[in-house]
Design an enzyme around this catalytic site. Structure first.
Site, mmCIF file in Angstrom:
data_model
loop_
_atom_site.group_PDB
_atom_site.id
_atom_site.type_symbol
_atom_site.label_atom_id
_atom_site.label_comp_id
_atom_site.label_asym_id
_atom_site.label_seq_id
_atom_site.Cartn_x
_atom_site.Cartn_y
_atom_site.Cartn_z
ATOM 1 C CE LYS A 56 -6.078 -1.422 -7.399
ATOM 2 N NZ LYS A 56 -6.141 -0.141 -6.155
ATOM 3 C CG ASN A 57 -9.464 1.462 -7.231
ATOM 4 O OD1 ASN A 57 -8.854 0.694 -6.387
ATOM 5 N ND2 ASN A 57 -9.000 2.469 -7.591
ATOM 6 C CB CYS A 102 2.730 7.255 0.611
ATOM 7 S SG CYS A 102 1.246 6.949 1.429
ATOM 8 N NE ARG A 106 -3.152 6.862 -1.598
ATOM 9 C CZ ARG A 106 -3.300 5.696 -2.352
ATOM 10 N NH1 ARG A 106 -2.145 5.050 -2.608
ATOM 11 N NH2 ARG A 106 -4.467 5.514 -2.823
ATOM 12 C CG ASP A 141 -6.463 5.495 -10.430
ATOM 13 O OD1 ASP A 141 -5.576 6.064 -9.630
ATOM 14 O OD2 ASP A 141 -7.577 5.128 -9.857
ATOM 15 N NE ARG A 168 -0.991 -2.387 -4.799
ATOM 16 C CZ ARG A 168 -1.231 -1.141 -4.991
ATOM 17 N NH1 ARG A 168 -0.098 -0.438 -5.666
ATOM 18 N NH2 ARG A 168 -2.214 -0.571 -4.891
HETATM 19 N N1 EPU Z 1 -6.460 13.327 0.832
HETATM 20 C C1 EPU Z 1 -6.328 14.178 2.122
HETATM 21 N N2 EPU Z 1 -6.783 13.560 3.427
HETATM 22 C C2 EPU Z 1 -7.535 12.511 3.511
HETATM 23 C C3 EPU Z 1 -7.962 11.929 2.367
HETATM 24 C C4 EPU Z 1 -7.443 12.176 1.163
HETATM 25 O O1 EPU Z 1 -5.331 15.032 2.165
HETATM 26 O O2 EPU Z 1 -8.230 12.366 4.559
HETATM 27 C C5 EPU Z 1 -5.948 13.449 -0.322
HETATM 28 C C6 EPU Z 1 -4.891 12.552 -0.829
HETATM 29 O O3 EPU Z 1 -3.490 12.693 -0.084
HETATM 30 C C7 EPU Z 1 -4.745 12.889 -2.353
HETATM 31 C C8 EPU Z 1 -6.211 13.118 -2.525
HETATM 32 O O4 EPU Z 1 -6.806 13.705 -1.266
HETATM 33 O O5 EPU Z 1 -4.102 13.785 -2.647
HETATM 34 C C9 EPU Z 1 -7.172 12.235 -3.061
HETATM 35 O O6 EPU Z 1 -7.197 11.184 -2.313
HETATM 36 P P1 EPU Z 1 -8.318 10.184 -2.146
HETATM 37 O O7 EPU Z 1 -8.948 10.086 -0.918
HETATM 38 O O8 EPU Z 1 -9.734 10.615 -3.154
HETATM 39 O O9 EPU Z 1 -7.829 8.727 -2.962
HETATM 40 P P2 EPU Z 1 -7.858 7.378 -2.189
HETATM 41 O O10 EPU Z 1 -9.170 6.982 -1.545
HETATM 42 O O11 EPU Z 1 -6.659 7.249 -1.361
HETATM 43 C C10 EPU Z 1 -8.493 6.105 -4.362
HETATM 44 C C11 EPU Z 1 -8.094 5.036 -5.143
HETATM 45 C C12 EPU Z 1 -6.937 5.497 -6.088
HETATM 46 C C13 EPU Z 1 -7.350 6.836 -6.799
HETATM 47 C C14 EPU Z 1 -7.942 7.691 -5.963
HETATM 48 C C15 EPU Z 1 -8.392 9.125 -6.680
HETATM 49 C C16 EPU Z 1 -8.814 3.054 -3.998
HETATM 50 C C17 EPU Z 1 -8.578 1.831 -3.285
HETATM 51 N N3 EPU Z 1 -7.967 3.960 -4.385
HETATM 52 O O12 EPU Z 1 -7.540 6.475 -3.462
HETATM 53 O O13 EPU Z 1 -6.576 4.472 -6.790
HETATM 54 O O14 EPU Z 1 -6.244 7.031 -7.466
HETATM 55 O O15 EPU Z 1 -9.162 7.215 -5.170
HETATM 56 O O16 EPU Z 1 -9.382 8.763 -7.634
HETATM 57 O O17 EPU Z 1 -10.082 3.329 -4.559
HETATM 58 C C18 EPU Z 1 -5.161 2.892 -7.935
HETATM 59 O O18 EPU Z 1 -6.056 2.406 -8.217
HETATM 60 O O19 EPU Z 1 -3.979 2.956 -8.642
HETATM 61 C C19 EPU Z 1 -5.245 4.200 -7.152
HETATM 62 C C20 EPU Z 1 -4.514 4.685 -6.581
#
Ligand code: EPU
Length: 418
Positions: A22-23, A116, A121, A307, A399
Site C-alpha cells: 500500500k505505502n 488524525c 501529522r 507499523d 484500508r
Molecule cells: N512529521 C512532522 N512534520 C512533517 C512530516 C512528518 O513532524 O512535515 C512527523 C510526523 O508527525 C510523525 C513522524 O514525523 O510523527 C513520521 O512521519 P512520516 O512523515 O515519516 O510518516 P508518513 O509519511 O505520514 C508513512 C506511512 C505510515 C508509516 C510512516 C512511518 C504511508 C502512506 N504512510 O507515513 O504508514 O507509519 O510513514 O514509517 O506511507 C500505515 O501504513 O499504517 C502507516 C501509518
C-alpha cells in the site's frame, strides 16, 4: 457495518502470497500523474486507500482504471489543481498528491487531511522543502495554496527528521524541476526506493533512492511505463505475527525479505524459527513465545517499523515474561492496547512506553478497531485467544489489508466477515 468474527485457538499452517505494498503503490499512483502516456502498475493491492487514490487521479483529470490488481493510469494536462476536501479527507496519504500536482502544473491547492488517528501529522517539512524549491505557500482558511510561478527549481534540502511523506513529496516536486535537488537525511524506507525505481523507469534522473542522500536532476518530461509494485512488508509482518500469536508453521511468498529484516530479527528473538530465501519466509512457532529482553524501539528504517509495533505487541501479550515497547514515531500509536486488555492482556502505557507482561491466555471479547495496524493487531490477538472475538470498525483494516479474512483463511485461521 461489517465485522470480523474470529474463533481463536487454531494454529496457522500453509502458504500465502503477499499482497503488493500500500505505502509504495500510493505515492507511485501520485507519481503516474507526472507522466505522459500510460502507466501500468501491477501488483497494486485492492484496498480502499487505492480506490481513494484512483478517485483523486480521476478528479484532477487523469484516467485511472483498476482491475485484477492492475492500475492503468493515463495522465494528460490536469483539469484542476485543487483537490477537493472530500477527497483529501478520505485518506491521510492524499497529501502525497501535493508534490505531484505542484511539480506538474506549477500550482496546487489542498486542505489538510482531517482528524488524525495516530496523533498530529504535520506537513511542515513537506512545505519547507517546496518553499526552498521556489513555491509560494499560503494558508487561506485551512486551504494550503502552493504556487511555483513557472517551474520549481532544484534546491539543497536537509530534513530535520527522515519523514517518509516529506521525502516522497519532495522527490515528486523535484523530478521535473529546473536543476538539481539534493535531499539530505531522507527517509530510507524500501517504499522510497520503489518510488524512485518507478520514476527512473519513467525517465527520471534519480540517484540514491533508499539512501539518506537522494540526488534528483530535473528532466523535461516523464513517459509511461509498466511497473510492478513491491510486496507489502507490513502485511508480511502482520501474517508472521499472527502465526506467532496462534502458533503454527507458515510460508510467505512474494515477500520483501531484505526490507523486513528489522522486523524478522526481533521476531526471531521471541523463539520463532525463521528461515528466508530470496522472496520467501518460513516461520514455525511451536511453543510459547519468549518475551523480548531488549526494548522494542520504533525508529525510521532500518530501525524497527512503527507499523509493525501493534502486531508484534499482540503476539507478545501471551509470551513468557515482560516486553517493553518504545514508540518513537507517532504520539498515539497505542490505541489498540485497550482492546488487548479487554481480551485479558496485561499492558501498562506511560507516554511512549508500553510494558507488556505476558499472560497465559487471552480470551475472546467484543472490540473495535480504531486504526489500521491496531485493528490488524486485534485480529492477531483474536487468532491466538480462547473463544470468539468480534471486531467492529474493520473499515480501518480494509484500508491496508487485501481481504484479510481470505488471507487468514488460506492459513487455516477461522475468521469471517459478517
Ligand atoms: N512529521 C512532522 N512534520 C512533517 C512530516 C512528518 O513532524 O512535515 C512527523 C510526523 O508527525 C510523525 C513522524 O514525523 O510523527 C513520521 O512521519 P512520516 O512523515 O515519516 O510518516 P508518513 O509519511 O505520514 C508513512 C506511512 C505510515 C508509516 C510512516 C512511518 C504511508 C502512506 N504512510 O507515513 O504508514 O507509519 O510513514 O514509517 O506511507 C500505515 O501504513 O499504517 C502507516 C501509518
Amino acid at each position: 457495518m461489517q465485522k470480523f468474527i474470529v474463533r481463536g485457538g487454531r494454529r496457522l499452517c500453509g502458504e500465502l502470497t503477499l499482497q503488493g505494498s500500500k505505502n509504495s503503490a500510493l505515492p507511485i499512483m501520485a507519481a503516474a500523474a507526472l507522466c505522459d502516456g500510460d502507466c501500468v502498475l501491477k501488483n497494486c493491492p485492492e484496498l480502499t486507500d487505492i480506490y481513494a487514490a484512483s478517485r483523486i487521479l480521476n478528479c484532477i483529470g487523469c484516467k485511472c482504471r483498476y482491475s485484477a490488481n492492475t492500475a492503468v493510469i493515463t495522465a494528460s494536462e490536469l483539469t484542476t489543481t485543487a483537490i477537493p476536501a472530500s477527497l483529501m479527507q478520505e485518506m491521510r496519504s492524499s497529501i502525497i498528491f501535493l508534490g505531484a500536482v505542484l511539480g506538474k502544473a506549477g500550482e496546487c491547492t489542498v486542505c489538510l487531511p482531517g482528524g488524525c488517528e495516530l496523533g498530529p501529522r504535520p506537513i511542515d517539512m513537506h512545505l519547507a522543502g517546496m518553499r526552498k524549491m521556489g513555491a509560494d505557500i499560503s494558508d487561506y482558511g485551512g486551504n494550503i495554496v502552493c504556487r511555483a510561478h513557472g517551474r520549481l527549481h532544484g534546491a539543497k534540502i536537509s530534513l530535520p527528521f527522515p519523514s517518509v511523506g516529506a521525502t516522497e513529496n519532495l522527490i515528486l516536486s523535484a523530478v521535473n524541476a529546473d536543476g538539481e535537488t539534493v535531499i539530505n537525511n531522507a527517509a530510507r524506507e524500501p517504499e522510497i526506493a520503489d518510488l524512485c525505481g518507478f520514476l527512473r523507469a519513467c525517465g527520471a534522473d534519480i540517484a540514491g533512492g533508499g539512501e539518506s542522500s537522494i540526488v534528483i536532476r530535473g528532466v523535461e518530461r516523464l513517459h509511461g511505463c509498466e511497473y510492478t509494485v513491491m510486496p507489502d512488508r507490513i502485511a508480511g509482518a502482520t501474517y508472521l505475527a499472527m502465526a506467532a500469536a496462534a502458533g503454527g508453521e507458515i510460508i510467505l511468498t512474494n515477500a520483501c525479505v531484505q526490507g523486513m529484516e528489522p522486523f524478522l530479527s526481533v521476531l526471531e528473538q521471541t523463539g520463532c524459527s525463521i528461515y528466508s530465501s530470496e522472496d520467501r519466509i518460513y516461520l514455525r512457532c511451536g511453543s510459547r513465545l519468549k518475551a523480548l529482553s531488549d526494548r522494542v524501539r520504533t525508529m525510521p528504517h532500518p530501525g524497527f517499523p512503527t507499523d509493525a509495533q501493534a502486531v508484534l505487541m499482540a503476539a507478545l501479550t501471551t509470551a513468557e515474561g515482560t516486553s517493553v515497547f518504545e514508540e518513537n514515531i507517532f504520539d498515539c500509536r497505542y490505541r489498540h492496547t485497550d482492546a488487548l486488555v479487554k481480551m485479558g492482556a496485561d499492558i501498562q502505557v506511560m507516554g511512549k512506553i508500553a510494558v507488556v507482561k505476558g499472560v497465559n491466555r487471552l480470551h475472546g471479547a467484543k472490540i473495535e478497531a480504531t486504526d489500521l495496524r491496531g485493528g490488524a493487531a486485534m485480529a492477531a490477538a483474536a487468532l491466538g485467544a480462547d473463544g470468539i472475538t468480534e471486531i467492529s470498525g474493520i473499515s480501518h483494516i480494509d484500508r491496508g489489508y487485501e481481504r484479510l479474512e481470505e488471507a487468514v483463511s488460506i492459513l487455516g485461521g477461522d475468521i469471517k466477515r459478517v
